[in-house]
Write a protein that holds these residues in place. Structure first.
Motif, mmCIF file in Angstrom:
data_model
loop_
_atom_site.group_PDB
_atom_site.id
_atom_site.type_symbol
_atom_site.label_atom_id
_atom_site.label_comp_id
_atom_site.label_asym_id
_atom_site.label_seq_id
_atom_site.Cartn_x
_atom_site.Cartn_y
_atom_site.Cartn_z
ATOM 1 N N ARG A 162 0.853 -1.193 0.000
ATOM 2 C CA ARG A 162 0.000 0.000 0.000
ATOM 3 C C ARG A 162 0.889 1.244 0.000
ATOM 4 N NH1 ARG A 162 -3.503 -2.544 4.919
ATOM 5 N NH2 ARG A 162 -4.373 -4.315 3.764
ATOM 6 N N ALA A 163 1.536 1.450 -1.127
ATOM 7 C CA ALA A 163 2.561 2.496 -1.202
ATOM 8 C C ALA A 163 1.978 3.896 -1.011
ATOM 9 C CB ALA A 163 3.310 2.406 -2.526
ATOM 10 N N THR A 164 0.783 4.137 -1.544
ATOM 11 C CA THR A 164 0.192 5.480 -1.406
ATOM 12 C C THR A 164 -0.113 5.782 0.058
ATOM 13 O OG1 THR A 164 -0.760 5.329 -3.615
ATOM 14 C CG2 THR A 164 -1.703 6.977 -2.142
ATOM 15 N N GLU A 165 -0.645 4.794 0.789
ATOM 16 C CA GLU A 165 -0.905 4.981 2.214
ATOM 17 C C GLU A 165 0.412 5.153 2.975
ATOM 18 O OE1 GLU A 165 -3.659 2.137 3.956
ATOM 19 O OE2 GLU A 165 -4.512 1.789 1.967
ATOM 20 N N ALA A 166 1.423 4.388 2.581
ATOM 21 C CA ALA A 166 2.734 4.506 3.221
ATOM 22 C C ALA A 166 3.308 5.901 3.020
ATOM 23 C CB ALA A 166 3.685 3.455 2.654
ATOM 24 N N GLN A 167 3.127 6.444 1.825
ATOM 25 C CA GLN A 167 3.612 7.793 1.529
ATOM 26 C C GLN A 167 2.939 8.820 2.448
ATOM 27 O OE1 GLN A 167 2.334 9.633 -2.208
ATOM 28 N NE2 GLN A 167 4.509 10.031 -2.670
ATOM 29 N N SER A 168 1.643 8.666 2.652
ATOM 30 C CA SER A 168 0.897 9.578 3.518
ATOM 31 C C SER A 168 1.364 9.468 4.965
ATOM 32 C CB SER A 168 -0.594 9.280 3.412
ATOM 33 O OG SER A 168 -1.329 10.100 4.292
ATOM 34 N N SER A 169 1.569 8.239 5.444
ATOM 35 C CA SER A 169 2.022 8.039 6.828
ATOM 36 C C SER A 169 3.425 8.594 7.031
ATOM 37 C CB SER A 169 1.991 6.549 7.187
ATOM 38 O OG SER A 169 0.664 6.063 7.185
ATOM 39 N N LEU A 170 4.281 8.409 6.025
ATOM 40 C CA LEU A 170 5.639 8.931 6.147
ATOM 41 C C LEU A 170 5.635 10.455 6.138
ATOM 42 C CD1 LEU A 170 8.622 8.225 6.418
ATOM 43 C CD2 LEU A 170 8.780 8.246 3.927
ATOM 44 N N GLN A 171 4.741 11.040 5.381
ATOM 45 C CA GLN A 171 4.622 12.500 5.394
ATOM 46 C C GLN A 171 4.235 12.992 6.791
ATOM 47 O OE1 GLN A 171 1.945 14.079 2.440
ATOM 48 N NE2 GLN A 171 2.029 16.146 3.270
ATOM 49 N N ARG A 172 3.317 12.277 7.448
ATOM 50 C CA ARG A 172 2.941 12.648 8.811
ATOM 51 C C ARG A 172 4.146 12.532 9.751
ATOM 52 N NH1 ARG A 172 -2.392 12.761 10.355
ATOM 53 N NH2 ARG A 172 -1.475 13.689 12.228
ATOM 54 N N TYR A 173 4.940 11.483 9.540
ATOM 55 C CA TYR A 173 6.151 11.320 10.362
ATOM 56 C C TYR A 173 7.079 12.513 10.183
ATOM 57 C CZ TYR A 173 10.742 9.733 11.836
ATOM 58 O OH TYR A 173 11.977 9.667 12.438
ATOM 59 N N HIS A 174 7.308 12.916 8.940
ATOM 60 C CA HIS A 174 8.246 14.008 8.671
ATOM 61 C C HIS A 174 7.707 15.368 9.136
ATOM 62 C CE1 HIS A 174 10.700 11.597 5.527
ATOM 63 N NE2 HIS A 174 11.349 11.666 6.675
ATOM 64 N N GLU A 175 6.425 15.460 9.397
ATOM 65 C CA GLU A 175 5.874 16.678 9.995
ATOM 66 C C GLU A 175 6.204 16.758 11.486
ATOM 67 O OE1 GLU A 175 1.741 16.409 9.160
ATOM 68 O OE2 GLU A 175 1.967 16.839 7.009
ATOM 69 N N LEU A 176 6.536 15.608 12.071
ATOM 70 C CA LEU A 176 6.775 15.526 13.518
ATOM 71 C C LEU A 176 8.237 15.328 13.884
ATOM 72 C CD1 LEU A 176 3.812 13.101 14.281
ATOM 73 C CD2 LEU A 176 3.895 15.518 14.916
ATOM 74 N N ALA A 177 9.033 14.811 12.969
ATOM 75 C CA ALA A 177 10.422 14.454 13.282
ATOM 76 C C ALA A 177 11.304 14.807 12.091
ATOM 77 C CB ALA A 177 10.525 12.960 13.590
ATOM 78 N N PRO A 178 12.586 15.077 12.342
ATOM 79 C CA PRO A 178 13.493 15.402 11.233
ATOM 80 C C PRO A 178 13.768 14.174 10.365
ATOM 81 C CG PRO A 178 14.703 15.234 13.300
ATOM 82 C CD PRO A 178 13.245 15.144 13.662
ATOM 83 N N GLN A 179 14.173 14.432 9.152
ATOM 84 C CA GLN A 179 14.571 13.346 8.266
ATOM 85 C C GLN A 179 15.785 12.636 8.850
ATOM 86 O OE1 GLN A 179 15.325 15.448 4.613
ATOM 87 N NE2 GLN A 179 13.242 15.169 3.858
ATOM 88 N N GLY A 180 15.760 11.318 8.782
ATOM 89 C CA GLY A 180 16.891 10.516 9.232
ATOM 90 C C GLY A 180 17.193 9.461 8.189
ATOM 91 N N PRO A 181 18.254 8.700 8.371
ATOM 92 C CA PRO A 181 18.608 7.690 7.369
ATOM 93 C C PRO A 181 17.483 6.698 7.095
ATOM 94 C CG PRO A 181 20.380 7.962 8.970
ATOM 95 C CD PRO A 181 19.228 8.753 9.486
ATOM 96 N N ALA A 182 16.821 6.227 8.172
ATOM 97 C CA ALA A 182 15.757 5.234 7.989
ATOM 98 C C ALA A 182 14.581 5.811 7.214
ATOM 99 C CB ALA A 182 15.297 4.705 9.339
ATOM 100 N N SER A 183 14.191 7.045 7.558
ATOM 101 C CA SER A 183 13.021 7.621 6.891
ATOM 102 C C SER A 183 13.326 8.001 5.439
ATOM 103 C CB SER A 183 12.496 8.828 7.675
ATOM 104 O OG SER A 183 13.379 9.926 7.618
ATOM 105 N N LEU A 184 14.551 8.437 5.156
ATOM 106 C CA LEU A 184 14.900 8.776 3.776
ATOM 107 C C LEU A 184 14.982 7.528 2.892
ATOM 108 C CD1 LEU A 184 17.561 11.580 4.354
ATOM 109 C CD2 LEU A 184 15.284 11.841 3.338
ATOM 110 N N LEU A 185 15.528 6.442 3.446
ATOM 111 C CA LEU A 185 15.570 5.201 2.677
ATOM 112 C C LEU A 185 14.158 4.698 2.418
ATOM 113 C CD1 LEU A 185 17.160 2.938 1.326
ATOM 114 C CD2 LEU A 185 17.268 1.784 3.552
ATOM 115 N N LEU A 186 13.303 4.783 3.432
ATOM 116 C CA LEU A 186 11.920 4.364 3.251
ATOM 117 C C LEU A 186 11.233 5.226 2.198
ATOM 118 C CD1 LEU A 186 9.469 2.668 4.002
ATOM 119 C CD2 LEU A 186 9.045 4.233 5.905
#
Length: 240
Positions: free
Chosen positions: A177-201
């Protein structure tokens, strides 16, 4: 996982704490402070003293479990965790930490059962942690649908719990569910800085969506900001 200033049980309800019990609480809190700062030897000395002073304190047992876990002393950690949750069956924090510990040992059903015990306490202040740990536990066992359901609970309870959004994005991508994953990751990046794990994801999500330019952009960011990370090394080669 480390304890903050929390209420503790030192014996049967109604008992006045003895001098030893009070001293044990002080030493346990000092030991946890040292442990948080990475001063393992000092932590071990304080927590050993606390254990001598009051082995019937749930706080002391819990603190020693955390120390043993950090030191890789799995059997001792398990023993102290079991003692802590037996001494204070209402200590959801200890149950959450013990459940997460069991899950890391791949004792999935035991871990989830302990985490669910933590959630039965209506006074538990941070149930999102237990739900997030259930999600992580189910995910590492390959139970992706159950993992997603638990992580959704975590972010419903606390929409600002950043790590749950990151785990949810990982799980949704694993489910295709890549589109849903993209939305969830966007919410993460609104709350936390980019890191290696989130950029790879992020790069993996864009790859799944067929967005090659965006994939390349995230890979370039990962290599540029975190060149020595395992995530950057996992990309291999040079950027195109």
């Amino acid at each position: 996982l480390l304890l903050g200033g929390c209420a503790t049980s030192n014996g049967p309800l109604g008992d006045e704490p003895t001098d030893n019990a009070r001293a044990a609480q002080v030493n346990a809190q000092l030991g946890l402070g040292y442990l948080q700062r990475g001063q393992k030897q000092a932590a071990a000395e304080k927590l050993a003293r606390a254990l001598e002073q009051d082995p019937r304190s749930a706080l002391v047992q819990h603190a020693n479990a955390l120390l043993n876990d950090v030191l890789g002393e799995t059997e001792a950690a398990d023993r102290h965790f079991r003692r802590a949750v037996a001494l204070d069956p209402k200590d959801s924090q200890a149950q959450n930490n013990y459940g997460a510990f069991l899950c890391r040992l791949k004792r999935t059903e035991e871990g989830v059962e302990m985490l669910e015990r933590a959630l039965t306490n209506p006074l538990y202040a941070t149930p999102e942690y237990a739900w997030s740990n259930i999600g992580q536990c189910r995910r590492q066992a390959g139970q992706l649908e159950a993992a997603e359901a638990a992580l959704r609970k975590a972010v419903q309870i606390n929409p600002r719990h950043a790590s749950s959004w990151l785990l949810l994005a990982h799980t949704q991508l694993d489910l295709g569910r890549a589109t849903e994953a993209q939305s969830s990751l966007q919410r993460y990046h609104e709350l936390a800085p980019q890191g290696p794990a989130s950029l790879l994801l992020a790069a993996r999500i864009e790859q799944a969506l067929g967005q090659r330019q965006e994939q390349a952009r995230y890979e370039l960011l990962l290599r540029g900001k975190f060149p020595d990370s395992n995530e950057a090394r996992s990309l291999g080669g040079s950027p195109q």
